[in-house]
Design a protein around this motif. Sequence first.
Motif, mmCIF file in Angstrom:
data_model
loop_
_atom_site.group_PDB
_atom_site.id
_atom_site.type_symbol
_atom_site.label_atom_id
_atom_site.label_comp_id
_atom_site.label_asym_id
_atom_site.label_seq_id
_atom_site.Cartn_x
_atom_site.Cartn_y
_atom_site.Cartn_z
ATOM 1 N N LEU A 1 0.810 -1.218 0.000
ATOM 2 C CA LEU A 1 0.000 0.000 0.000
ATOM 3 C C LEU A 1 0.844 1.269 0.000
ATOM 4 O O LEU A 1 0.313 2.363 -0.182
ATOM 5 N N LEU A 2 2.142 1.134 0.233
ATOM 6 C CA LEU A 2 3.012 2.303 0.231
ATOM 7 C C LEU A 2 3.325 2.743 -1.194
ATOM 8 O O LEU A 2 3.412 1.913 -2.109
ATOM 9 N N HIS A 3 3.503 4.025 -1.386
ATOM 10 C CA HIS A 3 3.935 4.549 -2.692
ATOM 11 C C HIS A 3 5.316 3.966 -3.002
ATOM 12 O O HIS A 3 6.188 3.914 -2.125
ATOM 13 N N PRO A 4 5.542 3.500 -4.241
ATOM 14 C CA PRO A 4 6.833 2.884 -4.568
ATOM 15 C C PRO A 4 8.038 3.741 -4.200
ATOM 16 O O PRO A 4 9.085 3.209 -3.794
ATOM 17 N N ASP A 5 7.909 5.054 -4.327
ATOM 18 C CA ASP A 5 9.042 5.932 -4.014
ATOM 19 C C ASP A 5 9.284 6.073 -2.519
ATOM 20 O O ASP A 5 10.310 6.628 -2.102
ATOM 21 N N ASP A 6 8.340 5.596 -1.680
ATOM 22 C CA ASP A 6 8.465 5.768 -0.230
ATOM 23 C C ASP A 6 8.659 4.456 0.512
ATOM 24 O O ASP A 6 8.675 4.441 1.746
ATOM 25 N N VAL A 7 8.792 3.364 -0.218
ATOM 26 C CA VAL A 7 8.979 2.069 0.438
ATOM 27 C C VAL A 7 10.255 2.058 1.269
ATOM 28 O O VAL A 7 10.318 1.454 2.345
ATOM 29 N N ASP A 8 11.287 2.745 0.795
ATOM 30 C CA ASP A 8 12.562 2.762 1.533
ATOM 31 C C ASP A 8 12.410 3.379 2.914
ATOM 32 O O ASP A 8 13.223 3.108 3.808
ATOM 33 N N GLN A 9 11.382 4.216 3.120
ATOM 34 C CA GLN A 9 11.178 4.818 4.430
ATOM 35 C C GLN A 9 10.906 3.741 5.485
ATOM 36 O O GLN A 9 11.399 3.819 6.620
ATOM 37 N N LEU A 10 10.119 2.699 5.119
ATOM 38 C CA LEU A 10 9.836 1.600 6.043
ATOM 39 C C LEU A 10 11.100 0.828 6.360
ATOM 40 O O LEU A 10 11.381 0.519 7.530
ATOM 41 N N ARG A 11 11.880 0.538 5.322
ATOM 42 C CA ARG A 11 13.125 -0.204 5.544
ATOM 43 C C ARG A 11 14.086 0.604 6.409
ATOM 44 O O ARG A 11 14.778 0.065 7.284
ATOM 45 N N LYS A 12 14.134 1.916 6.179
ATOM 46 C CA LYS A 12 15.034 2.767 6.948
ATOM 47 C C LYS A 12 14.622 2.811 8.416
ATOM 48 O O LYS A 12 15.465 2.787 9.319
ATOM 49 N N ALA A 13 13.302 2.842 8.673
ATOM 50 C CA ALA A 13 12.814 2.869 10.049
ATOM 51 C C ALA A 13 13.210 1.599 10.787
ATOM 52 O O ALA A 13 13.671 1.637 11.944
ATOM 53 N N ILE A 14 13.037 0.450 10.120
ATOM 54 C CA ILE A 14 13.414 -0.821 10.745
ATOM 55 C C ILE A 14 14.902 -0.845 11.051
ATOM 56 O O ILE A 14 15.337 -1.269 12.133
ATOM 57 N N ALA A 15 15.701 -0.351 10.096
ATOM 58 C CA ALA A 15 17.153 -0.317 10.311
ATOM 59 C C ALA A 15 17.524 0.586 11.476
ATOM 60 O O ALA A 15 18.413 0.262 12.274
ATOM 61 N N GLU A 16 16.845 1.734 11.598
ATOM 62 C CA GLU A 16 17.135 2.663 12.695
ATOM 63 C C GLU A 16 16.821 2.038 14.049
ATOM 64 O O GLU A 16 17.583 2.191 15.007
ATOM 65 N N PHE A 17 15.697 1.323 14.163
ATOM 66 C CA PHE A 17 15.361 0.672 15.438
ATOM 67 C C PHE A 17 16.357 -0.437 15.767
ATOM 68 O O PHE A 17 16.702 -0.662 16.931
ATOM 69 N N ASN A 18 16.827 -1.136 14.746
ATOM 70 C CA ASN A 18 17.845 -2.175 14.978
ATOM 71 C C ASN A 18 19.155 -1.581 15.469
ATOM 72 O O ASN A 18 19.935 -2.249 16.159
ATOM 73 N N LYS A 19 19.406 -0.316 15.121
ATOM 74 C CA LYS A 19 20.640 0.345 15.555
ATOM 75 C C LYS A 19 20.522 0.940 16.968
ATOM 76 O O LYS A 19 21.490 1.461 17.501
ATOM 77 N N GLY A 20 19.310 0.898 17.529
ATOM 78 C CA GLY A 20 19.144 1.438 18.872
ATOM 79 C C GLY A 20 18.302 2.694 18.954
ATOM 80 O O GLY A 20 18.103 3.244 20.042
ATOM 81 N N THR A 21 17.801 3.185 17.823
ATOM 82 C CA THR A 21 16.946 4.374 17.841
ATOM 83 C C THR A 21 15.652 4.051 18.588
ATOM 84 O O THR A 21 15.070 2.982 18.413
ATOM 85 N N ARG A 22 15.220 4.980 19.419
ATOM 86 C CA ARG A 22 14.013 4.744 20.221
ATOM 87 C C ARG A 22 12.778 5.455 19.670
ATOM 88 O O ARG A 22 11.657 5.150 20.057
ATOM 89 N N ALA A 23 12.963 6.423 18.796
ATOM 90 C CA ALA A 23 11.829 7.129 18.197
ATOM 91 C C ALA A 23 12.174 7.478 16.761
ATOM 92 O O ALA A 23 13.333 7.768 16.438
ATOM 93 N N TYR A 24 11.154 7.457 15.906
ATOM 94 C CA TYR A 24 11.385 7.721 14.481
ATOM 95 C C TYR A 24 10.145 8.399 13.914
ATOM 96 O O TYR A 24 9.014 8.097 14.303
ATOM 97 N N GLU A 25 10.372 9.327 13.002
ATOM 98 C CA GLU A 25 9.273 10.064 12.384
ATOM 99 C C GLU A 25 9.575 10.290 10.913
ATOM 100 O O GLU A 25 10.721 10.585 10.545
ATOM 101 N N THR A 26 8.561 10.170 10.064
ATOM 102 C CA THR A 26 8.773 10.381 8.634
ATOM 103 C C THR A 26 7.446 10.695 7.952
ATOM 104 O O THR A 26 6.379 10.367 8.474
ATOM 105 N N GLU A 27 7.528 11.344 6.796
ATOM 106 C CA GLU A 27 6.366 11.558 5.938
ATOM 107 C C GLU A 27 6.410 10.544 4.806
ATOM 108 O O GLU A 27 7.483 10.233 4.285
ATOM 109 N N PHE A 28 5.259 10.056 4.417
ATOM 110 C CA PHE A 28 5.206 9.060 3.332
ATOM 111 C C PHE A 28 3.838 9.120 2.663
ATOM 112 O O PHE A 28 2.894 9.714 3.192
#
Length: 496
Positions: A213-240
């Motif tokens: 359901l995500l716009h093809p140009d914004d799919v990387d935002q989901l992957r980036k969020a998952i990567a940030e949480f794996n690195k220890g980030t506790r909060a994340y915000e983005t537009e999509f």
Amino acid sequence: MDHEKVNILLVDDQPAKLLAYEVILKELGENLVIASSGREALELLLKTEIAVILVDVCMPELDGFELAAMIREHPRFQKTAMIFISAIQVSDIDRLRGYEMGAVDYVPVPVVPEVLRAKIKVFAELYRKTRELERLNQELEDRVRARTAELENSTAKLRESEQRRSMAIAAGKMGSWDWDWISGDWMWDEGQYRIFGVSPESFEVNPANVQALLHPDDVDQLRKAIAEFNKGTRAYETEFRIIRPDGEVRWCVGTAAATVDESSRVVRVSGVTVDITERKRAEERQNLLAREVDHRAKNALALAQSIVRLTRADEVKAYVNAVEGRINALARVHTILSLSSWQGAELSRLIDEELAPYSLGGQIILAGPEVQLLPATAQTLALALHELFTNSAKYGALSTRSGRLTIGWQVKDQVLTLSWEESGGPLVMTPKSRGFGTRSLLASVESQLGGQAQFDWRAEGLLCRLEVPLTRKTTATTTSGKFDEAGSAELQRASG
């Protein structure tokens, strides 16, 4: 609902310029804060929350660059928007210096009111939206803390939170979700389903279906969020963007926070999704308005350049008066058009504006129906009427108290016919050659509007007849905002 006003700081050592800026910006409806020096501006900044700073580059003691440097040194003002106003030619080095100090834009003098208002409005809205986003972030943090406390200590707190969430769902603009990081299970509330345009009965919430359901140009935002949480980030915000099953594209802002166990391992991610499609559309309209302001300004400058270039006079004073009169006529019709958002202008209003400078009592008779003119037609016809009034006031019926002028108009088959009939004035002689005003009137009406202009120099007074199509697209301006070459050539010949 009216938005909350923000504070705009105006800094200039010249009271007259400060007053001019106040007049220009008053219609924005914001709070205007005045400072007559750099030091006074610094004192106000420490006491007041400022959204935008409009500062003069050249000031005694503390100039605009020095003031900007001092402002940026304070942590509170590192992101405050500053616009420099400069009455001198600014070099590229000075521009670079200004941008390094945090300037977001330069405005040259003389200031174009519409452009200055548009720039200030953009940054005021940006400031407001930034504050709204900060409030949303704070609400999210409060909500996560409240939910944890509620789950551990009080069902009453949970009930209160659910009531607030239900209100957001009813508005259809907000949804919340939880993701069990260990098992991979998802939980969406009703608002989340509504934002994505799916139903709980037909849509299974899992990473693959959500990604679809995500716009093809914004799919990387989901992957980036998952990567940030794996690195220890506790909060994340983005537009999509999402693409609903029916094909509608919606803009969202997503905010997520992670819950960790005793070993700091992520065990759950909770988040809020807010539908910001209307806000994005408003931003697009604002950008369109800014481009339209630029387009209108270029058109006005092109017409003004043509007036200055083509006006002829034997003396400097006569030249200045002629140019000022034509520029003022152009300004008056621009004011009328701006009040209608450039949808058009009433013919009777154009005539009334041209009559305003004269004290004529009952010398003029007007007769005709209401006629709405297209913007380009209104501009050209306003200048033509100005020439007729000016000539009549100098040499014709309006130059004496005994003179009379009748202006009548009618519309038939989408053609406007306007008659100008003078009587009772000085004896009229047929001119041996046409002056610039008459020739430019002919050129503008015939070339720019595709109409006709006829003159009958009767002894008792001038009789003029103008025929102007109301449906034909005029060629006064092109899509790039430049003065039409054919029309300019006609005026060139008229001036010769």
